[in-house]
Design a protein around this motif. Structure first.
Motif, short mmCIF file in Angstrom:
data_model
loop_
_atom_site.label_atom_id
_atom_site.label_comp_id
_atom_site.label_asym_id
_atom_site.label_seq_id
_atom_site.Cartn_x
_atom_site.Cartn_y
_atom_site.Cartn_z
N VAL A 314 -8.61 -4.02 17.24
CA VAL A 314 -8.03 -5.08 16.42
C VAL A 314 -8.45 -4.90 14.97
N ARG A 315 -9.72 -4.62 14.76
CA ARG A 315 -10.22 -4.42 13.40
C ARG A 315 -9.55 -3.22 12.75
N LEU A 316 -9.44 -2.12 13.47
CA LEU A 316 -8.78 -0.93 12.92
C LEU A 316 -7.32 -1.21 12.57
N ALA A 317 -6.64 -1.97 13.40
CA ALA A 317 -5.24 -2.29 13.13
C ALA A 317 -5.10 -3.06 11.82
N LEU A 318 -6.04 -3.97 11.56
CA LEU A 318 -5.97 -4.79 10.35
C LEU A 318 -6.47 -4.06 9.12
N LEU A 319 -7.12 -2.91 9.30
CA LEU A 319 -7.55 -2.08 8.18
C LEU A 319 -6.51 -1.01 7.83
N ALA A 320 -5.47 -0.90 8.62
CA ALA A 320 -4.54 0.22 8.48
C ALA A 320 -3.67 0.13 7.23
N ASP A 321 -3.52 -1.05 6.68
CA ASP A 321 -2.72 -1.24 5.47
C ASP A 321 -3.58 -1.89 4.40
N HIS A 322 -3.08 -1.90 3.17
CA HIS A 322 -3.87 -2.45 2.08
C HIS A 322 -4.02 -3.95 2.22
N TYR A 323 -5.22 -4.43 1.92
CA TYR A 323 -5.54 -5.84 2.16
C TYR A 323 -4.66 -6.79 1.37
N ARG A 324 -4.15 -6.38 0.21
CA ARG A 324 -3.36 -7.29 -0.62
C ARG A 324 -1.93 -7.45 -0.14
N GLY A 353 -19.23 19.42 14.57
CA GLY A 353 -17.97 19.16 13.90
C GLY A 353 -18.03 19.64 12.47
N PRO A 354 -16.94 19.51 11.73
CA PRO A 354 -16.96 19.85 10.30
C PRO A 354 -17.98 18.98 9.57
N ALA A 355 -18.49 19.46 8.47
CA ALA A 355 -19.53 18.75 7.71
C ALA A 355 -19.16 17.28 7.48
N GLY A 356 -20.10 16.40 7.76
CA GLY A 356 -19.83 14.97 7.64
C GLY A 356 -19.97 14.43 6.23
N GLU A 357 -20.70 15.15 5.36
CA GLU A 357 -20.91 14.65 4.00
C GLU A 357 -19.60 14.47 3.24
N ALA A 358 -18.64 15.36 3.49
CA ALA A 358 -17.36 15.25 2.80
C ALA A 358 -16.61 13.99 3.25
N VAL A 359 -16.73 13.63 4.52
CA VAL A 359 -16.09 12.42 5.02
C VAL A 359 -16.74 11.18 4.39
N LEU A 360 -18.05 11.16 4.35
CA LEU A 360 -18.76 10.06 3.73
C LEU A 360 -18.32 9.89 2.28
N ALA A 361 -18.25 10.98 1.55
CA ALA A 361 -17.84 10.91 0.14
C ALA A 361 -16.41 10.41 0.00
N ALA A 362 -15.52 10.89 0.88
CA ALA A 362 -14.11 10.49 0.81
C ALA A 362 -13.94 9.01 1.14
N ALA A 374 -6.63 2.21 3.99
CA ALA A 374 -5.73 3.19 4.62
C ALA A 374 -6.16 4.61 4.27
N GLY A 375 -6.53 4.83 3.01
CA GLY A 375 -7.01 6.15 2.60
C GLY A 375 -8.31 6.52 3.28
N ALA A 376 -9.19 5.53 3.47
CA ALA A 376 -10.45 5.78 4.16
C ALA A 376 -10.20 6.16 5.61
N LEU A 377 -9.28 5.47 6.27
CA LEU A 377 -8.95 5.80 7.66
C LEU A 377 -8.36 7.20 7.76
N ALA A 378 -7.53 7.56 6.78
CA ALA A 378 -6.91 8.89 6.79
C ALA A 378 -7.97 9.99 6.67
N ALA A 379 -9.02 9.74 5.88
CA ALA A 379 -10.09 10.73 5.73
C ALA A 379 -10.81 10.95 7.06
N VAL A 380 -11.05 9.87 7.79
CA VAL A 380 -11.71 10.00 9.09
C VAL A 380 -10.77 10.65 10.10
#
Length: 413
Positions: A314-324, A353-362, A374-380
């Motif tokens: 449920v939380r992921l679904a509500l984070l999928a689009d921009h809050y505004r 897995g691939p280096a996690g530092e790049a995901v944290l930064a993104a 949405a951009g944060a979810l795409a990075a993960v």
């Protein structure tokens, strides 16, 4: 009033990026970095006459992520949320259902707490009901009367109103024209046609006692109960000070609620603006229609949980689009979130897995940029897809990505 049990939030290596947020008053994106190492936030809570629906959940998740980003920047977050546990909608629902309004408010507030805990919302430091705040509200309304910012109606009701003529900044938070203000005021709990008011937009500060309605001692005001907008102004001011970093809620609170509460607070303290940022989350509809109690098409968090839906989906679904953005809740949205959650958990369970530092930064960069979830979810997503394809040999990456998702997005993998 008690809140709920806080989730454990992992500490992340390094430092987060300074947050930039859209401010409704200035109508643009501006830095939101707190003051002196702390950040203050007041979020308008529920009127507890019904269970937590997707609109409530989306709003609370939005401000939860803001608080998480602030904490990742090393800020001491001072967060307050109210419960409007006395107001007309609550009394109307209780009367309709033949129920004691106190019992109704207590039950729905308890259910809200359960839903917030299930959604892993970091609780406010102060979770405050309107009823418990009445003594402070009485003092502040009496002060507004004494200074001429408030006035009594000359009709024997004991009602006290705020005179917007003394508020030179009135309108600067919502940026609406008068006709739009009047329309929203009528739709959202106001009384522009009330006889005896100096201005149709003047808002109720204190409602004198009526037969069959609860009332509290009001000292110089006489018995009665508080208006809606002064409630939030007094609670925020009492616990956070004359000026705060952020006032938040759904975009239906832009006017009249946030405009009025800002005017009340500024009249009480002489300091402006009341909030550095006014932040508003979009509305959630259902399958192309507005989600509302009158339509009977509300989707409740508690019902989804009872049906076995993972609250993290449920939380992921509500984070999928921009809050505004005003957006829709659909079966497909939930299905996509469930699939994403399953994929992330599978990837986080790998040995490497691939280096996690790049995901944290993104993720930090996307969230800092106007809360681009949405951009944060795409990075993960990109990291999970690569990990599940066998890419990367970093044994610490799955744990770091899981901690990133947990600490910043509130998703437990």
């Amino acid at each position: 009033m008690d809140s709920w049990t806080p989730p454990v939030v992992p500490a992340l290596p390094g430092a987060g990026e300074p947050l930039r947020l859209y401010d409704s008053s200035r109508q643009g994106v501006h830095p939101s970095t707190g003051t002196g190492g702390s950040a203050t936030m007041y979020v308008c809570g529920i009127t507890p006459y019904d269970a937590t629906h997707m609109g409530h959940a989306a709003t609370m998740i939005t401000f939860d992520v803001i608080g998480r980003v602030w904490r990742d920047n090393g800020l001491d977050v001072r967060y307050v949320q109210n419960v409007t546990d006395i107001d007309d909608p609550l009394l109307e629902r209780a009367n309709r259902d033949g129920e004691d309004w106190v019992v109704l408010a207590m039950r729905e507030t308890a259910l809200f707490r359960e839903d917030m805990e299930a959604l892993r919302i970091v609780p406010p430091a102060h979770y405050v009901g309107a009823v418990e705040s009445i003594p402070q509200i009485v003092t502040k309304v009496a002060h507004l009367l004494d200074t001429g910012a408030g006035y009594r109606l000359d009709d024997g009701t004991g009602d006290v109103y705020f005179d917007i003529a003394i508020a030179p900044r009135f309108g600067s938070e919502s940026n609406l024209d008068r006709d739009t203000m009047l329309a929203f005021f009528a739709e959202r709990g106001g009384d522009p046609d009330r006889a005896g008011k100096r201005n149709p937009l003047d808002a109720l500060l204190w409602r004198g006692a009526r037969d069959g309605e609860p009332a509290w001692p009001g000292g110089p005001l006489g018995p009665g109960r508080p208006g809606w907008h002064i409630e939030c102004a007094v609670i925020a001011q009492t616990l956070l000070g004359a000026r705060i970093d952020l006032q938040g809620g759904g975009n239906d609170l832009l006017f009249p609620h946030h405009e009025m509460s800002a005017a009340h607070s500024e009249a009480l303290t002489g300091e402006a603006p009341f909030a550095e940022h006014y932040v508003h989350a979009g509305m959630i509809g259902l399958n192309g229609e507005k989600m509302s109690k009158s339509k009977g098409n509300l989707v409740f968090v508690s019902r989804l949980r009872a049906d076995g839906v993972d609250s993290m989906a449920v939380r992921l679904a509500l984070l999928a689009d921009h809050y505004r953005d005003d957006r829709q809740w659909t079966d497909e949205l939930l299905k996509t979130a469930q699939q994403r959650l399953s994929r992330w958990r599978e990837a986080a369970g790998l040995a490497t897995g691939p280096a996690g530092e790049a995901v944290l930064a993104a993720v930090r960069t996307r969230l800092a940029d106007g809360l681009d979830t949405a951009g944060a979810l795409a990075a993960v997503d990109a990291w999970a897809d690569a990990a599940l394809s066998g890419e990367g040999t970093d044994p610490g990456a799955p744990a770091l990505v899981a901690a990133t998702v947990d600490a910043l997005l509130g998703i437990a993998l």
